[in-house]
Structure formats: structure tokens, C-alpha cells
Scaffold this motif. Structure first.
Motif, PDB file in Angstrom:
ATOM      1  N   ALA A 100       0.828  -1.210   0.000  1.00 32.21           N
ATOM      2  CA  ALA A 100       0.000   0.000   0.000  1.00 32.21           C
ATOM      3  C   ALA A 100       0.861   1.258   0.000  1.00 32.21           C
ATOM      4  O   ALA A 100       0.525   2.263  -0.648  1.00 32.21           O
ATOM      5  N   VAL A 101       1.972   1.224   0.745  1.00 27.65           N
ATOM      6  CA  VAL A 101       2.880   2.376   0.771  1.00 27.65           C
ATOM      7  C   VAL A 101       3.474   2.613  -0.619  1.00 27.65           C
ATOM      8  O   VAL A 101       3.569   3.755  -1.093  1.00 27.65           O
ATOM      9  N   ILE A 102       3.877   1.523  -1.291  1.00 25.04           N
ATOM     10  CA  ILE A 102       4.428   1.651  -2.639  1.00 25.04           C
ATOM     11  C   ILE A 102       3.369   2.198  -3.596  1.00 25.04           C
ATOM     12  O   ILE A 102       3.625   3.131  -4.368  1.00 25.04           O
ATOM     13  N   LEU A 103       2.156   1.628  -3.536  1.00 26.18           N
ATOM     14  CA  LEU A 103       1.076   2.103  -4.397  1.00 26.18           C
ATOM     15  C   LEU A 103       0.737   3.562  -4.115  1.00 26.18           C
ATOM     16  O   LEU A 103       0.464   4.336  -5.038  1.00 26.18           O
ATOM     17  N   GLY A 104       0.751   3.931  -2.847  1.00 27.22           N
ATOM     18  CA  GLY A 104       0.474   5.322  -2.493  1.00 27.22           C
ATOM     19  C   GLY A 104       1.500   6.267  -3.086  1.00 27.22           C
ATOM     20  O   GLY A 104       1.165   7.352  -3.576  1.00 27.22           O
ATOM     21  N   GLY A 105       2.774   5.853  -3.062  1.00 24.72           N
ATOM     22  CA  GLY A 105       3.823   6.681  -3.650  1.00 24.72           C
ATOM     23  C   GLY A 105       3.653   6.828  -5.145  1.00 24.72           C
ATOM     24  O   GLY A 105       3.783   7.937  -5.695  1.00 24.72           O
ATOM     25  N   VAL A 106       3.342   5.732  -5.828  1.00 21.19           N
ATOM     26  CA  VAL A 106       3.136   5.791  -7.281  1.00 21.19           C
ATOM     27  C   VAL A 106       1.893   6.620  -7.610  1.00 21.19           C
ATOM     28  O   VAL A 106       1.875   7.393  -8.586  1.00 21.19           O
ATOM     29  N   THR A 107       0.859   6.484  -6.787  1.00 24.29           N
ATOM     30  CA  THR A 107      -0.359   7.280  -6.993  1.00 24.29           C
ATOM     31  C   THR A 107      -0.051   8.771  -6.911  1.00 24.29           C
ATOM     32  O   THR A 107      -0.524   9.569  -7.736  1.00 24.29           O
ATOM     33  N   ARG A 108       0.771   9.146  -5.941  1.00 23.10           N
ATOM     34  CA  ARG A 108       1.140  10.567  -5.822  1.00 23.10           C
ATOM     35  C   ARG A 108       2.019  11.002  -6.984  1.00 23.10           C
ATOM     36  O   ARG A 108       1.822  12.080  -7.558  1.00 23.10           O
ATOM     37  N   LEU A 109       2.982  10.173  -7.359  1.00 21.74           N
ATOM     38  CA  LEU A 109       3.912  10.542  -8.433  1.00 21.74           C
ATOM     39  C   LEU A 109       3.216  10.663  -9.787  1.00 21.74           C
ATOM     40  O   LEU A 109       3.636  11.455 -10.638  1.00 21.74           O
ATOM     41  N   THR A 110       2.157   9.889 -10.003  1.00 22.34           N
ATOM     42  CA  THR A 110       1.404   9.975 -11.254  1.00 22.34           C
ATOM     43  C   THR A 110       0.276  11.003 -11.173  1.00 22.34           C
ATOM     44  O   THR A 110      -0.526  11.117 -12.114  1.00 22.34           O
ATOM     45  N   GLU A 111       0.221  11.732 -10.050  1.00 20.55           N
ATOM     46  CA  GLU A 111      -0.805  12.755  -9.824  1.00 20.55           C
ATOM     47  C   GLU A 111      -2.209  12.174 -10.018  1.00 20.55           C
ATOM     48  O   GLU A 111      -3.057  12.752 -10.682  1.00 20.55           O
ATOM     49  N   SER A 112      -2.420  11.022  -9.418  1.00 18.57           N
ATOM     50  CA  SER A 112      -3.696  10.316  -9.552  1.00 18.57           C
ATOM     51  C   SER A 112      -4.584  10.447  -8.323  1.00 18.57           C
ATOM     52  O   SER A 112      -5.765  10.090  -8.377  1.00 18.57           O
ATOM     53  N   GLY A 113      -4.044  10.930  -7.224  1.00 14.93           N
ATOM     54  CA  GLY A 113      -4.727  10.855  -5.939  1.00 14.93           C
ATOM     55  C   GLY A 113      -6.001  11.659  -5.832  1.00 14.93           C
ATOM     56  O   GLY A 113      -6.850  11.376  -4.984  1.00 14.93           O
ATOM     57  N   LEU A 114      -6.178  12.675  -6.691  1.00 17.41           N
ATOM     58  CA  LEU A 114      -7.370  13.523  -6.607  1.00 17.41           C
ATOM     59  C   LEU A 114      -8.376  13.208  -7.703  1.00 17.41           C
ATOM     60  O   LEU A 114      -9.300  13.979  -7.943  1.00 17.41           O
TER      61      LEU A 114
END
Length: 370
Positions: free
Chosen positions: A33-47
Motif C-alpha cells: 500500500a505504501v508503494i502504491l500510495g507513492g506511485v499514486t502521488r507521483l502519477t498525480e492520480s490521488g485527486l
């Protein structure tokens, strides 16, 4: 003394291997989950997902009409208005799927924890000492999910901050990452306690000092990771892409440019990056100091291996951090750097576990539990 030893041995034998593997499996899911969270932020997908429902949120759009409806809702929020006005529906689908995967992974962790926990409790395979720990982990899981949505909401509210840079609050990002690390630490430690036979260590002054150093290293690693979360939240990895100096200066001129001065530590990208650099190098130095101190001490094989691995991983982690900075934060390097922080934290936890102080000497332990 004999009764204390027997009690300790009995407690260790009672710890079921299946419980240990389950807890380590849950910690592995948190790692993911931590890895996925980092990739989600780096791809600007979180919002990209602007709604949060525990059950209804598990169903993604399945037809073009539903996708258009979701896309139109997304257009009402700051990220589209001020940053991604030219995004296409296909591009939106990609970032939506990334955030959706991250959220579903969180739900998977909840199921993977709660269902076996209920089974083990009903079967009486959870020790008395483990029960309050499981209650804490369950509470942290719920808190982590709520905190994740609280973090996302900070990027959906239109204000001066999100009009300038639509992103989540760096404070909430740090809290979300920090709680994930704490949950991971608890699950990992408890898993080890069920699976690894305690080592008998001589209680010497040097060993006591080494134990304190291992705990100190855990603290400095965690602090460095939290500083990294501030860097990530401010996109501070993009302001000074040189090393070891920052724009030919050891201390950049704008390091205290915000007033009041205390805000620079968490709201000035220059200061955030400077602090993270210093903490990263301090962490490497502390780990090297621990390794040098431990070298002449006679340690069990696992403890020695943990010490050597800690030094090696810290060197790789610092190298990844420098490379990430010099190459302007490419996703593969940045994601590897974030994953490396949790791997380093894991190694430090393992070492602290191997060096922990036993209250009694165990002479009779089931050999099958080794």
C-alpha cells in the motif's frame, strides 16, 4: 527463576505459526500500500476520485456514460480547473484506475486482517498478550482509511493553496504516511515474535549500548521519512536538483524566506529539501556508527546479518535519493526511493527485535519454531 523461564517458554510455544505468517502477510500488504500510495502521488492520480464510500466506492464506472459522469464531477474540482484543463477522458481513466487500485488495496488489507483475526479469536489461537495488540492494529487500520480520505479532501477544497498548486496538504500526507509506517511496524514486530526463536544474549554494557543505538536509528529513520513526506507534499524535490550543494551554495539564500520563520520548516520547499538532505546523511552516519560499534561485539548470526544489511541498504537508499534529485524526480527512481525507506525501516525493526532484552533465559524452546 525457573517458573519465570517456564512461563516464558510456554508463552513462546503458544504463539501459533499461522498467526505469525498471517501478521507478516498483513505487514506485506501494508508495504504494498505504501508503494502504491507513492506511485499514486507521483502519477498525480490521488485527486481523481472525488467521492468516498466504503461499499459503493468499490464499483468503478463500467460504461462510457458512467465514465463521462465521473469525469464531469472531476471537472468541478481544483485539480482540473487549475492544473489539468487539457486532460482527456482516456487520461482521466488512467489516473482514476491508479487511485482506484490504491483504495481497493486498502480494503483488501482490511479484509485480510479482520477475517483471519475473527477466525483465530474464535479458535482460541490468539494469546492473551496478543489480543490488545490486535485491537490496536484494527484501530489503526480504521484510522488509516479515514485519514486517507481526510488527506484527499484537502486537495478538493478550492482555496488560495489549491488554486496555486492543486495537491493534498503536506501535513495530512505526512500523518497518513506516518500512521502507515506505525501500522506496518506493529504487524511486522508481532509477526516476528510469533515466528523467530528468541536469542540468548549476554547482558553486557556494550550490548546495552548497541540496543540503545538500534532504537535511536529507528527513530532517526522514521524522522527522515516524515521529512521526506513534507518534501513530497511540497514537490520540493524539484527546486534544487544538484548535489552536494544547492545552486552552488551549502545553505541556499531562500532557506528562511517565509514569514513567520517557523513556517519555513514545513511550507518552504527549499527548507524542506535542505532538512531532508541533512537528515538523510545523518541517518547514514548514525547507521555507519552503529555498524562500527557492533563489529567487535560477538553477536548471533541473525543479529550480525541484520547489522550488515542495515548498512548496505542505507547506502543504497542515500544513493537512490541523490539520483532521484539529480534526475528531476523520475517516477521509477522516486518510487524506488520511497520503497527503500520502508525497506530500511524494516531492517532497523529486525535488528531491534534481534537485540531486544529478554526478561529471562530460555533453555527449552521447541526446535521446530526455529
Amino acid at each position: 527463576r525457573f517458573s519465570s523461564s517456564a512461563s516464558k517458554t510456554s508463552s513462546f510455544r503458544a504463539a501459533d505459526k499461522a498467526v505469525g505468517y498471517w501478521l507478516l502477510g498483513c505487514s506485506g500488504l501494508v508495504f504494498g500500500a505504501v508503494i502504491l500510495g507513492g506511485v499514486t502521488r507521483l502519477t498525480e492520480s490521488g485527486l481523481s476520485m472525488v467521492k468516498w464510500h466504503i461499499i459503493k466506492g468499490m464499483r468503478p464506472p463500467t460504461c462510457e456514460e458512467e465514465w463521462l459522469e465521473e469525469f464531469n464531477i472531476y471537472k468541478q474540482y481544483p485539480e482540473y480547473k487549475f492544473l489539468k484543463r487539457d486532460i482527456t477522458l482516456e487520461e482521466f481513466k488512467r489516473i482514476f484506475h491508479m487511485e482506484y487500485l490504491h483504495r481497493m488495496w486498502g480494503r483488501l488489507i482490511g479484509i485480510a486482517f479482520m477475517v483471519p483475526a475473527a477466525y483465530f479469536l474464535i479458535r482460541g489461537r490468539i494469546s492473551k498478550a496478543m489480543k490488545p495488540r490486535l485491537a490496536i492494529y484494527f484501530s489503526l487500520l480504521i484510522f488509516q482509511g479515514l485519514l486517507g480520505w481526510y488527506m484527499v479532501k484537502s486537495g478538493l477544497i478550492e482555496d488560495d493553496r489549491t488554486r496555486t498548486a492543486p495537491r493534498v496538504s503536506q501535513y495530512r500526507l505526512m500523518a497518513h504516511l506516518g500512521s502507515a509506517f506505525l501500522l506496518y511496524a506493529g504487524l511486522f514486530w508481532s509477526g516476528l515474535s510469533c515466528l523467530l526463536k528468541p536469542e540468548q544474549l549476554p547482558q553486557t554494557p556494550k550490548l546495552k549500548t548497541l540496543r540503545l543505538l538500534s532504537h535511536g536509528n529507528l527513530a532517526i529513520i522514521f524522522t527522515t521519512v516524515m521529512a521526506g513526506a513534507i518534501v513530497a507534499g511540497l514537490d520540493a524535490g524539484l527546486v534544487y536538483n544538484s548535489f552536494p550543494k544547492m545552486a552552488d551554495r551549502w545553505i541556499p539564500s531562500d532557506i528562511m524566506s517565509i514569514s513567520p520563520k517557523w513556517k519555513n520548516f514545513t511550507e518552504n520547499p527549499t527548507t524542506a529539501q535542505f532538512i531532508h538532505r541533512v537528515l538523510g546523511l545523518t541517518t547514514l552516519s548514525c547507521i555507519f556508527g552503529l555498524w562500527c560499534f557492533a563489529k567487535p561485539i560477538t553477536l548471533p548470526r541473525r543479529a550480525r546479518l541484520a547489522t550488515n544489511c542495515l548498512l548496505a541498504i542505507s547506502g543504497v537508499q542515500v544513493s537512490l535519493g541523490i539520483a532521484t534529485l539529480l534526475y528531476y524526480v523520475p517516477m521509477p527512481l522516486a518510487a524506488s526511493h520511497q520503497s527503500g525507506s520502508l525497506l530500511l525501516f524494516t531492517n532497523a525493526l529486525w535488528l531491534a527485535y534481534e537485540l531486544r532484552k529478554l526478561k529471562c533465559v530460555i533453555n527449552d524452546v521447541d526446535p521446530e519454531r526455529t
